[in-house]
Design a protein around this motif. Structure first.
Motif, PDB file in Angstrom:
ATOM      1  N   ARG A 698       0.619  -1.307  -0.262  1.00 51.29           N
ATOM      2  CA  ARG A 698      -0.009   0.122  -0.035  1.00 51.29           C
ATOM      3  C   ARG A 698       0.161   0.963  -0.106  1.00 51.29           C
ATOM      4  NH1 ARG A 698      -3.725  -3.466  -1.186  1.00 51.29           N
ATOM      5  NH2 ARG A 698      -5.670  -3.293   0.148  1.00 51.29           N
ATOM      6  N   GLN A 699       2.149   1.052  -0.596  1.00 54.76           N
ATOM      7  CA  GLN A 699       3.356   2.610  -0.230  1.00 54.76           C
ATOM      8  C   GLN A 699       2.676   2.738  -2.012  1.00 54.76           C
ATOM      9  OE1 GLN A 699       7.072   2.330   0.988  1.00 54.76           O
ATOM     10  NE2 GLN A 699       7.497   4.353   0.457  1.00 54.76           N
ATOM     11  N   PRO A 700       2.981   4.576  -2.168  1.00 57.55           N
ATOM     12  CA  PRO A 700       2.722   4.949  -3.210  1.00 57.55           C
ATOM     13  C   PRO A 700       3.977   4.998  -4.217  1.00 57.55           C
ATOM     14  CG  PRO A 700       2.485   6.713  -1.916  1.00 57.55           C
ATOM     15  CD  PRO A 700       2.670   5.021  -0.844  1.00 57.55           C
ATOM     16  N   GLU A 701       3.274   5.544  -5.365  1.00 59.14           N
ATOM     17  CA  GLU A 701       5.204   5.166  -6.700  1.00 59.14           C
ATOM     18  C   GLU A 701       5.465   6.399  -6.543  1.00 59.14           C
ATOM     19  OE1 GLU A 701       6.030   1.890  -9.598  1.00 59.14           O
ATOM     20  OE2 GLU A 701       4.060   3.420  -9.982  1.00 59.14           O
ATOM     21  N   LEU A 702       5.738   7.331  -5.156  1.00 57.43           N
ATOM     22  CA  LEU A 702       6.463   8.853  -5.481  1.00 57.43           C
ATOM     23  C   LEU A 702       7.089   9.403  -6.464  1.00 57.43           C
ATOM     24  CD1 LEU A 702       6.014   9.455  -1.738  1.00 57.43           C
ATOM     25  CD2 LEU A 702       4.731  10.716  -3.557  1.00 57.43           C
ATOM     26  N   LYS A 703       7.609   7.717  -6.194  1.00 60.30           N
ATOM     27  CA  LYS A 703       9.267   7.516  -7.691  1.00 60.30           C
ATOM     28  C   LYS A 703       8.796   7.806  -9.118  1.00 60.30           C
ATOM     29  CE  LYS A 703      12.396   8.289  -4.163  1.00 60.30           C
ATOM     30  NZ  LYS A 703      13.574   8.682  -4.775  1.00 60.30           N
ATOM     31  N   PHE A 704       8.039   7.940  -9.316  1.00 61.36           N
ATOM     32  CA  PHE A 704       7.417   7.888 -11.049  1.00 61.36           C
ATOM     33  C   PHE A 704       6.263   8.642 -11.199  1.00 61.36           C
ATOM     34  CE2 PHE A 704       6.196   6.999 -14.943  1.00 61.36           C
ATOM     35  CZ  PHE A 704       7.329   6.410 -15.647  1.00 61.36           C
ATOM     36  N   ALA A 705       6.617   9.253 -12.094  1.00 60.05           N
ATOM     37  CA  ALA A 705       4.912  10.121 -12.740  1.00 60.05           C
ATOM     38  C   ALA A 705       5.305  10.618 -13.950  1.00 60.05           C
ATOM     39  CB  ALA A 705       4.551  10.822 -11.573  1.00 60.05           C
ATOM     40  N   ALA A 706       4.580   9.982 -15.062  1.00 55.51           N
ATOM     41  CA  ALA A 706       4.543  10.841 -16.288  1.00 55.51           C
ATOM     42  C   ALA A 706       4.490  12.086 -16.556  1.00 55.51           C
ATOM     43  CB  ALA A 706       4.280   9.462 -17.408  1.00 55.51           C
ATOM     44  N   VAL A 707       5.494  13.459 -16.856  1.00 53.93           N
ATOM     45  CA  VAL A 707       5.191  14.384 -16.644  1.00 53.93           C
ATOM     46  C   VAL A 707       5.301  15.066 -18.399  1.00 53.93           C
ATOM     47  CG1 VAL A 707       5.460  15.025 -15.006  1.00 53.93           C
ATOM     48  CG2 VAL A 707       6.924  15.149 -15.937  1.00 53.93           C
ATOM     49  N   SER A 708       4.502  15.783 -18.559  1.00 53.01           N
ATOM     50  CA  SER A 708       5.303  16.713 -20.022  1.00 53.01           C
ATOM     51  C   SER A 708       5.475  17.996 -19.178  1.00 53.01           C
ATOM     52  CB  SER A 708       4.177  17.033 -20.787  1.00 53.01           C
ATOM     53  OG  SER A 708       3.202  18.217 -20.234  1.00 53.01           O
ATOM     54  N   VAL A 709       6.835  18.785 -20.023  1.00 51.43           N
ATOM     55  CA  VAL A 709       7.679  19.361 -19.962  1.00 51.43           C
ATOM     56  C   VAL A 709       7.299  20.986 -20.385  1.00 51.43           C
ATOM     57  CG1 VAL A 709       9.696  20.859 -18.902  1.00 51.43           C
ATOM     58  CG2 VAL A 709       9.011  18.615 -18.110  1.00 51.43           C
ATOM     59  N   GLU A 710       6.579  21.818 -20.769  1.00 49.68           N
ATOM     60  CA  GLU A 710       7.490  22.663 -21.681  1.00 49.68           C
ATOM     61  C   GLU A 710       7.593  24.316 -21.424  1.00 49.68           C
ATOM     62  OE1 GLU A 710       2.903  22.370 -22.311  1.00 49.68           O
ATOM     63  OE2 GLU A 710       2.589  20.533 -23.296  1.00 49.68           O
TER      64      GLU A 710
END
Length: 931
Positions: A698-710
């Motif tokens: 039940r530990q969240p995936e704080l080490k990965f998020a898909a993002v865009s950078v603009e």
């Protein structure tokens, strides 16, 4: 002067400290802090954070930056109003009883912290489960350690780290996975450096997508794709099986489940592993060989494995390697999870999480529930599964949880998916915040705040990563009306039990912290963490490891040395979990993999470390790091503001080029919450992170998020800053933060440390010329509306400057500054303010409309202990004659003293020694180029 032995309140290394104080009673004050030379965790060493602890407890911090009395908010739209303790505790009890009566016990939730002492944990757990009747109690340790807990339990049978710190000196191969130890656990890294110096043949392998300071120290850096750790570990295990590097006899005698795992990894060949991880096949084979064939291999791992939707599986995949190669249960060998908080271990021991009960018991086990009920003297324990951290706030957002009691943590900064977290806090009927420091993001949502005592004021115990229990001792009385956490809980609990258990003996009849600790100790008897042989008196003498059962002569430094594990049959388990990708994937809309991590000199949400201006010197502000090639490929500009967008929300932040970040990746420090970084509709970095969690841990995936950078078009800038007397800085900070939501981008930061003064600045960015009321409000906060202010204004171009000087003539310096304009117009003035540079040489240019003054160099600080900056180090190295790197480092330290106290800057110093040529080399190169 007197010295008080205590323990550092930052990471889980558990360093001993000596607190030096003068004065008595309310007049007592701390004058310094030193490492305890007799404490076996650190032997006198302290990192930059630990060595500045006294600055977090100065009289001014205790008076101006602490919560000092209980307060209640009449309505959500009104400010908190002070209230006495008796009235406050009774009102809390009445409201919790009313919610329980109307909605049931599971409408109440407790969200506590790995920074609490074990005695505090026990008090909260007993209140929630033994009195209120809910398992809805979880800790922020869910965000850092729950995957390690589940990994140990599944593989070895109990949540018990089998290794100890001495193994760092005795290991032949260190395998560091998902941990930037040099920054997150710097005192342990000092031990690694020292061990390497004594035993240069020691191999060090670092698994990390980024090239960190830890990775720079490695013999082999495995810069794998984010989230692909299981593919690496399974590929290594395949190689070990194929090459005959496994310990078949150990597997046969001491384990179970190997055949299933062997079948699973059959297709994870090194070539397939290389395809999934982005590594070279030769690197995977080399890592496998060193891991398996070194006489002893010790793995160190932390958030890079834990904060994942496959966190438990990553842990067990690494432990599988130890079991398959027999690298466990002896000196220098074993899987060693590094704890992130000072007492996350104590919380695990006392059952302070929804998925645990005291003494490493399981709330899903009826016999375990009965055992705890008997120990506590209650009829029965709740059997409905409790909600873990993310689930608890999701339930509050749905209206299922009506009351949240939050202690010693800041969920409005640290939990993922901040939009949901804040919606949850707003929907709750009652939010109780028990906290030591003022100004946290969560405080804005609290109906009631309870001032808690903190480091240097508390008595109790903590347990560090190597299972060592240390005493925490008070050197000062509590600040204001603050109280110990366990006492606050006791007082509310006694009022609740008067209604729920009339006429029965109190479950909370405690007058000292030793009493709840004794109850905790009794819950461990006969368990794997048995401390039945310990007492407060023994802990007064020295820190002690567990297990230490009654009658034992001492503790076990290492576990499982006899090959007998904690599962009922004595065998460890191979866990066969396949590789799975991250919970969300990169795609054309969100093409970059964002990870988060720690800075060397800050900690968590900075409610404590952020009170020390000098800890900002090495990293003065937030920035998103990307590889220079990615920046160029995407048409971005380093130093400019960019919009980072995930599937949950946006964040505007400056961009930084960093060759240590991998391709199609980005990195942000975890510390920058909305207290420091924000703008209209923005909630700090965890507005970007995702709540998807590991199904087992039940530990969240704080080490990965898909993002865009603009690129973001915010050409209009407002910068305001002021130096004030130290006692006025907290008020200035609060007034500046009020204005952060008025702009598209806002950043509120402290200025560098200067004797007797504290400074704060606020930078705002707008798409259009800034509204006059915002500029006027900031001018008022900075006291730039009266006489004695130097002004320039160009209404046609929307530019203005307001300056106030302190000092006279050649010694005059900028006390306050407010500039408005497009782009970097007037930005050269910012460094004049922050560096306290005399302004007389600049004369009329201070107000000249198009004047760009000479740039004032602001070199990054490398050594906080002795305030040594990068430019001074570079100049020193350039003056040196040629020599071996270690000789040049020693000469540098002899001249500037950098790296000679806490040692946290040593990795950076080594890098600079390699990068900056000595004078003779520079001359030689110049001659070659000329000829």
């Amino acid at each position: 002067m007197r010295s008080t032995r205590s323990t550092c309140p930052y990471c889980g290394v558990g360093c001993g400290v000596l607190i030096d104080t003068v004065g008595e009673g309310e007049a007592a004050r701390i004058v310094g802090v030193r490492g305890d030379p007799d404490h076996p965790a650190n032997f006198g060493r302290l990192c930059t954070k630990g060595s500045t602890l006294h600055l977090t407890a100065t009289p001014l911090v205790r008076q101006r930056q602490r919560l000092l009395q209980p307060a209640w908010r009449p309505t959500r739209d009104e400010p908190l109003q002070a209230q006495d303790w008796d009235t406050t505790t009774q009102r809390i009890a009445d409201q919790l009883l009313a919610i329980r009566a109307e909605h049931g016990p599971d409408a109440i939730g407790f969200y506590i912290s790995g920074q609490l002492l074990t005695e505090d944990y026990h008090a909260f757990n007993k209140l929630a489960r033994g009195l209120v009747g809910t398992n809805n109690i979880d800790s922020n340790s869910r965000l850092c350690m729950s995957s390690a807990v589940v990994g140990y339990k599944q593989s070895l049978g109990a949540d018990a780290p089998p290794a100890c710190y001495e193994d760092l000196e005795q290991s032949d191969c260190l395998f560091i996975a998902g941990s930037n130890t040099a920054w997150a656990h710097p005192i342990l890294f000092r031990r690694i450096e020292a061990a390497r110096a004594v035993r240069p043949g020691m191999k060090i392998v670092v698994v990390d997508p980024r090239r960190t300071e830890t990775a720079e120290f490695a013999d082999l850096h495995l810069a794998l794709k984010p989230g692909s750790d299981i593919a690496l570990f399974h590929g290594m295990l395949h190689a070990c099986i194929w090459e005959g590097w496994i310990d078949a006899a150990f597997i046969e005698r001491h384990t179970a489940g190997f055949a299933e795992l062997k079948a699973l990894v059959r297709t994870m060949t090194p070539s397939e592993s290389a395809r999934l991880t982005g590594l070279k096949e030769a690197q995977i084979l080399q890592a496998a060989q060193w891991f398996a064939q070194s006489p002893s291999t010790l793995s160190l791992y932390c958030m890079g494995l834990n904060q994942s939707s496959s966190g438990a599986a990553k842990n067990t995949a690494l432990i599988n390697l130890h079991l398959a190669t027999g690298q466990i249960g002896r000196a220098g060998a074993g899987p060693f999870s590094l704890t992130g908080q000072p007492n996350a271990m104590g919380g695990r021991e006392s059952g302070g999480m929804a998925t645990l009960l005291p003494g490493h018991r399981d709330p899903g086990n009826a016999a375990h529930r009965d055992e705890v009920a008997a120990l506590w003297g209650v009829g029965a324990m709740p059997d409905k599964p409790g909600k873990t951290a993310v689930e608890l706030f999701q339930a509050a957002a749905r209206g299922e949880v009506k009351a949240l009691w939050i202690a010693c943590t800041n969920p409005a900064q640290s939990l993922p998916d901040q939009a949901l977290v804040r919606a949850a806090l707003e929907r709750c009927e009652l939010v109780i915040l028990q906290e030591a420091f003022a100004g946290t993001a969560t405080a804005a949502f609290a109906d009631v705040v309870l001032p808690a005592s903190t480091w240097a004021e508390k008595e109790g115990t903590v347990t560090n990563s190597e299972r060592r229990i240390s005493r925490v001792r008070a050197a000062l009385p509590p600040a204001g009306e603050s109280r110990a956490d366990w006492r606050i809980v006791r007082d509310v609990a006694q009022r609740i039990e008067a209604a729920l258990r009339p006429g029965e003996p109190s479950l909370f009849a405690w007058e000292t912290p030793e009493q709840p600790w004794i109850e905790h100790r009794e819950a461990t008897r006969g368990r794997d963490l048995d401390i039945g042989g310990l007492s407060y008196a023994m802990l007064e003498e020295a820190p002690r490891q567990w297990p230490w059962p009654a009658g034992a002569a001492g503790a076990k430094s290492r576990l499982y040395e006899d090959g007998h594990f904690a599962h009922a049959d004595g065998r460890a388990r191979f866990i066969a979990k396949p590789f799975k990708p991250t919970a969300e994937m990169q795609d054309p809309k969100y093409p970059l993999a964002l990870s988060t991590g720690r800075l060397r000199d800050q900690w968590h949400g900075m409610s404590r470390s952020g009170t020390v201006a000098r800890l900002f010197a090495g990293e003065p502000g937030p920035a998103l790091s990307m590889h220079p090639q990615d920046i160029a490929r995407r048409g971005l500009t380093a130093g400019a503001l960019v919009r980072v967008q995930s599937r949950r929300g946006p964040l505007i932040v400056p961009l930084r080029a960093d060759e240590g970040v991998g391709a199609q990746q980005a990195w942000l420090p975890m510390h920058w919450g909305s207290e420091f970084l924000g703008g209209r509709g923005q909630f700090g970095i965890n507005a970007l992170t995702q709540p998807a969690f590991c199904p087992d841990a039940r530990q969240p995936e704080l080490k990965f998020a898909a993002v865009s950078v603009e690129t973001v078009a915010l050409p209009w800038r407002v910068f305001g800053a002021a130096w004030v007397k130290a006692g006025d800085a907290a008020a200035l900070r609060s007034q500046l933060r009020v204005l952060m939501d008025q702009a598209e981008y806002a950043c509120c930061l402290p200025g560098p440390a200067h004797e007797g003064l504290e400074g704060w600045s606020l930078e705002l960015a707008f798409a259009e010329p800034p509204p006059a009321p915002v500029v006027q409000a900031l001018s008022t906060v900075l006291q730039l509306n009266g006489i004695g202010v130097l002004r320039y204004a160009d209404g046609r171009r929307g530019r203005s400057r307001s300056l106030r000087l302190d000092g006279d003539g050649a010694e005059a310096r900028l006390q306050a500054l407010l500039r408005v304009g497009e782009g970097t117009e007037g930005a050269w003035l910012d460094a004049l303010w922050s560096e306290r540079v005399p302004v007389a040489p600049f004369g009329r240019r201070l107000l000249a409309p198009d004047a760009d003054g000479p740039a004032v160099a602001v070199s990054p600080q490398v050594c906080n202990c002795f305030n040594v900056r990068e430019d001074a180090i570079t100049a020193c190295l350039q003056r040196q004659p040629e020599g071996a790197p270690e000789a040049r480092l020693a000469a540098l330290q002899g001249e500037l003293r950098c790296g000679t106290q806490c040692g946290s800057c040593l990795p950076a110093l080594r890098r600079m020694v390699q990068a900056v040529p000595p004078a003779s080399s520079s001359v030689s190169n110049a001659v070659k180029e000329a000829t």
